[in-house]
Design a protein around this motif. Structure first.
Motif, short mmCIF file in Angstrom:
data_model
loop_
_atom_site.label_atom_id
_atom_site.label_comp_id
_atom_site.label_asym_id
_atom_site.label_seq_id
_atom_site.Cartn_x
_atom_site.Cartn_y
_atom_site.Cartn_z
N THR A 79 0.83 -1.20 0.00
CA THR A 79 0.00 0.00 0.00
C THR A 79 0.87 1.25 0.00
O THR A 79 1.82 1.36 0.77
CB THR A 79 -0.91 0.01 1.24
N LYS A 80 0.55 2.20 -0.88
CA LYS A 80 1.25 3.49 -0.92
C LYS A 80 0.47 4.50 -0.06
O LYS A 80 -0.77 4.46 -0.02
CB LYS A 80 1.38 4.00 -2.35
N VAL A 81 1.18 5.39 0.60
CA VAL A 81 0.52 6.34 1.49
C VAL A 81 0.98 7.76 1.17
O VAL A 81 2.02 7.98 0.53
CB VAL A 81 0.82 6.04 2.98
N GLY A 128 12.03 19.99 -3.92
CA GLY A 128 12.77 18.80 -4.34
C GLY A 128 12.07 17.52 -3.99
O GLY A 128 10.89 17.50 -3.65
N ALA A 129 12.82 16.43 -4.08
CA ALA A 129 12.28 15.10 -3.81
C ALA A 129 13.13 14.40 -2.76
O ALA A 129 14.36 14.49 -2.79
CB ALA A 129 12.27 14.26 -5.09
N PRO A 130 12.51 13.68 -1.84
CA PRO A 130 13.31 12.82 -0.95
C PRO A 130 13.90 11.68 -1.77
O PRO A 130 13.23 11.15 -2.66
CB PRO A 130 12.29 12.32 0.08
N THR A 131 15.12 11.32 -1.49
CA THR A 131 15.75 10.20 -2.20
C THR A 131 16.25 9.13 -1.24
O THR A 131 16.73 8.09 -1.67
CB THR A 131 16.93 10.69 -3.05
N VAL A 132 16.15 9.36 0.05
CA VAL A 132 16.58 8.43 1.09
C VAL A 132 18.03 7.99 0.84
O VAL A 132 18.31 6.85 0.48
CB VAL A 132 15.64 7.21 1.20
N ILE A 160 13.37 0.60 1.76
CA ILE A 160 13.72 1.98 1.45
C ILE A 160 12.56 2.75 0.81
O ILE A 160 12.38 3.94 1.05
CB ILE A 160 14.99 2.03 0.58
N ASP A 161 11.72 2.06 0.02
CA ASP A 161 10.58 2.74 -0.60
C ASP A 161 9.50 3.05 0.43
O ASP A 161 8.74 4.02 0.27
CB ASP A 161 10.03 1.91 -1.75
N VAL A 162 9.43 2.23 1.47
CA VAL A 162 8.48 2.52 2.56
C VAL A 162 8.91 3.79 3.29
O VAL A 162 8.08 4.66 3.58
CB VAL A 162 8.41 1.33 3.55
N LEU A 163 10.20 3.91 3.57
CA LEU A 163 10.69 5.11 4.24
C LEU A 163 10.47 6.34 3.36
O LEU A 163 10.16 7.42 3.87
CB LEU A 163 12.18 4.94 4.57
N TYR A 164 10.63 6.20 2.06
CA TYR A 164 10.35 7.30 1.13
C TYR A 164 8.91 7.78 1.32
O TYR A 164 8.66 8.98 1.48
CB TYR A 164 10.59 6.83 -0.31
N ASP A 165 7.95 6.87 1.30
CA ASP A 165 6.55 7.25 1.50
C ASP A 165 6.34 7.88 2.87
O ASP A 165 5.56 8.83 3.03
CB ASP A 165 5.65 6.03 1.38
N PHE A 166 7.04 7.36 3.84
CA PHE A 166 6.86 7.78 5.23
C PHE A 166 7.25 9.24 5.44
O PHE A 166 6.64 9.94 6.26
CB PHE A 166 7.70 6.87 6.13
N ILE A 167 8.26 9.73 4.70
CA ILE A 167 8.79 11.08 4.94
C ILE A 167 8.38 12.10 3.89
O ILE A 167 8.66 13.30 4.05
CB ILE A 167 10.33 11.08 5.01
N ASN A 186 7.76 13.14 -8.33
CA ASN A 186 8.75 12.54 -7.44
C ASN A 186 8.53 11.04 -7.30
O ASN A 186 9.48 10.25 -7.34
CB ASN A 186 8.69 13.20 -6.06
N ASN A 187 7.27 10.64 -7.12
CA ASN A 187 6.96 9.22 -6.97
C ASN A 187 7.37 8.44 -8.22
O ASN A 187 7.94 7.35 -8.13
CB ASN A 187 5.47 9.03 -6.72
N ARG A 188 7.07 9.02 -9.36
CA ARG A 188 7.35 8.34 -10.62
C ARG A 188 8.85 8.17 -10.85
O ARG A 188 9.32 7.10 -11.26
CB ARG A 188 6.72 9.12 -11.77
#
Length: 610
Positions: free
Chosen positions: A123-125, A164-168, A265-272, A283-285
């Motif tokens: 699930t994406k959030v 900008g975009a988060p990149t973790v 890592i993609d979960v943390l991206y969504d998280f922040i 950014n998501n794409r």
């Protein structure tokens, strides 16, 4: 004429005296015993000047054709305006300041599947941004502003009001704090608005910057330092994630951080990802659904270019900042190897370094006195001798976290690796001995992720793990450094998890027992990566392979009366993918060894087990 001369001289002296008194009344930092003291003139919160701005970076990660600007907040004593006072800066940056996504069903990856199996989409959030201008955060302020520092905060790319975009762990998360430090030194532009042209100058800055923070906020100081930016004099990372591979993988194995089973890592991206909602689709794409999807590889768990680009150990060559590192030996979220590997590299580079380890979990900064001395020397230029202090500070097991013991270095220079061998009987408790015995044969365990490692360690007998113990200790035994394991095994299937715990027995199951009472250290590996963490190959059933890896760094005194036990099992239901029970791992006892770093070496071990 004589009277006129006397009057003139008197007037000059009076003006000089008034000027001298005025200078003496000006508020300046005060130092005692090598530490910055609280100055009452800086201590009135109502007098603090608080404002925000946007610093322009050298990158565009949200695809709008303009250089991203970082949202920055400043808190400084009024004297930086009224008296022209210039001060050094304590700077903290974070992706968390504007809030994070809530945990919902399906946010984490579902780990209940066979190894190597493609997983179902998660699930994406979306994050709902919080926070108000001009205050990004209140952390660090009450500690450092009264002691004669300016405190600066910034939201990392793609979070809060930063563009900008988060990149973790991508390069923009290093270049963003670099830009802020450049602005503090007059080398980059700051603006009053995110899109306007009215500039802001840091006229109150001496240009000397120290960074600190915990967890992700502790990662960013290291990220900034790896750019070699001029003006970043010292960093104090607390429990920093220094490699996203080591956070989400272990020796080729897909392994979750403790407490977050199924995070990646993609979960943390969504998280922040709390930045501009209008930029999130792009950014998501580009980041999550392309770069991360193509690079993170949850099938093999191999180390690749994607992970190498998010490993700060690979980027340390330009670093010049003095490093005071802090971590907990029992941090099973961001594990203690993260600090250890960077500390060792910085020491090898000849940088000023100290490391502080405690016996607790995630977080926990060094004592205030240590941090104060560090920043006092490197930011204010006070010669307090901190660079000559002990390199390592370890909190002993029963001591207050703020009262560490000083050591020459970490690992303890008196620690020597002693090779221990296995003796048959692992279903109950086989021998762990410094004396090799031949023809011990093979022993087999059966994977069952429904049983926890804690339960396996306490079982008097189990076919689901193999356990080997030293004799009861007659003296305390001090372990310091990296335990090294070499396991020769065969698997009944082409893929299997491998988990290793070093435990102190008998297990203390009482309520309130300290983690140091039971778990000494742990490690995980993928036998498919027996050649390299970058190369995996399916295991041929019944063929033996040798897997070598380090357990997590530790410094612990195991008390007399305890047994040190080596427990080998397969799936760890707190950390690994959880396949159906039944995979068999067969261990060749003659070819499996543990190297234990013991302070005092062979003599200390022999004395403790005689």
């Amino acid at each position: 004429m004589k009277q006129h001369v006397q009057w003139f001289v008197y007037s000059i002296l009076s003006l000089f005296s008034i000027s001298l008194v005025s200078a003496q009344e000006k508020a300046i930092p005060v130092f005692e015993n090598g530490e910055a003291q609280i100055v009452e003139a800086f201590n009135n919160t109502k007098d603090w000047i608080r404002h925000d701005l946007w610093v322009e970076t050298t990158f565009d990660t949200d695809g709008d054709g303009k250089m991203d600007r970082m949202h920055v907040a400043v808190t400084r004593p009024k004297q930086t305006d009224t008296e022209g006072l210039k001060l050094p800066i304590v700077y903290e940056s974070s992706p968390y300041y504007a809030g994070v996504a809530g945990e919902v069903d399906g946010l984490f990856w579902n780990v209940n599947h066979e190894l190597g199996e493609e997983e179902k989409p998660r699930t994406k959030v979306e994050v709902k941004r919080t926070g108000e201008r001009p205050i990004i955060s209140n952390s660090q302020i009450r500690t450092w502003v009264p002691r004669g520092y300016i405190v600066v905060h910034s939201s990392s790319p793609g979070t809060g009001l930063s563009q900008g975009a988060p990149t973790v762990g991508g390069i923009n998360e290093s270049l963003a704090p670099k830009a802020v430090i450049d602005w503090l030194n007059g080398r980059a532009k700051g603006y009053t608005t995110p899109d306007g042209n009215e500039t802001v100058e840091a006229f109150w800055s001496t240009g000397k910057v120290g960074m600190t923070g915990t967890s992700y906020n502790g990662t960013i100081p290291l990220a900034a330092a790896t750019t070699g930016v001029e003006g970043l004099e010292a960093i104090i990372p607390v429990a920093p994630n220094t490699s996203y591979y080591h956070y989400y993988r272990s020796n080729g194995l897909v392994r979750s951080p403790g407490g977050y089973l199924g995070e990646d890592i993609d979960v943390l991206y969504d998280f922040i990802h709390s930045g501009d909602e209008s930029k999130r689709a792009y950014n998501n794409r580009t980041v999550r659904d392309t770069e991360m999807k193509n690079g993170m590889d949850r099938v093999t768990g191999d180390y690749n270019d994607f992970w190498a680009g998010r490993d700060y150990l690979n980027q340390m060559k330009p670093m010049t900042a003095a490093l005071l590192m802090s971590h907990g030996f029992n941090d099973w979220n961001v594990m203690p190897e993260h600090s250890y590997r960077i500390y060792q590299a910085a020491k090898d580079m000849g940088l000023p370094v100290q490391i502080y380890y405690h016996q607790f979990g995630h977080g926990g900064p060094p004592p205030m006195s240590m941090m104060n001395r560090w920043f006092t020397h490197y930011l204010h230029g006070v010669n307090n001798g901190v660079e000559n202090d002990a390199k390592a500070w370890i909190v002993r097991e029963n001591d207050d976290r703020l009262k560490p013991t000083a050591y020459e270095d970490y690992p303890n220079p008196d620690a020597k690796h002693i090779t221990l061998h296995l003796g048959k009987g692992g279903k109950t408790a086989g021998r762990l001995t410094p004396i090799p015995a031949k023809k011990q044969g093979q022993e087999t365990l059966v994977d069952d992720a429904t049983v926890s490692g804690i339960d396996l360690a306490q079982a008097s007998e189990s076919k689901k793990r193999l356990l080997y113990t030293l004799p009861t200790l007659t003296e305390d035994l001090h372990i310091s450094g990296l335990a090294k394991i070499s396991v020769t095994l065969a698997s009944s299937k082409p893929a299997a998890n491998l988990s290793v715990w070093l435990v102190s027995l008998p297990w203390n199951g009482e309520k309130g027992a300290k983690i140091t009472d039971n778990i000494i250290t742990r490690g995980w590996a993928d036998p498919q990566n027996h050649k390299s963490i970058s190369e995996s190959e399916p295991l041929k059933p019944s063929k033996f392979y040798t897997v070598n890896f380090d357990l997590q760094p530790d410094d612990q005194v195991i008390p007399k009366g305890q047994h040190i036990g080596l427990m080998i099992f397969s799936s760890d239901n707190q950390y690994t993918i959880l396949p159906k029970p039944g995979t068999e791992l067969t261990i060749d006892l003659d070819k499996t060894t543990l190297q234990l770093p013991i302070v005092g070496g062979k003599d200390a071990l022999e004395k403790a087990i005689k």
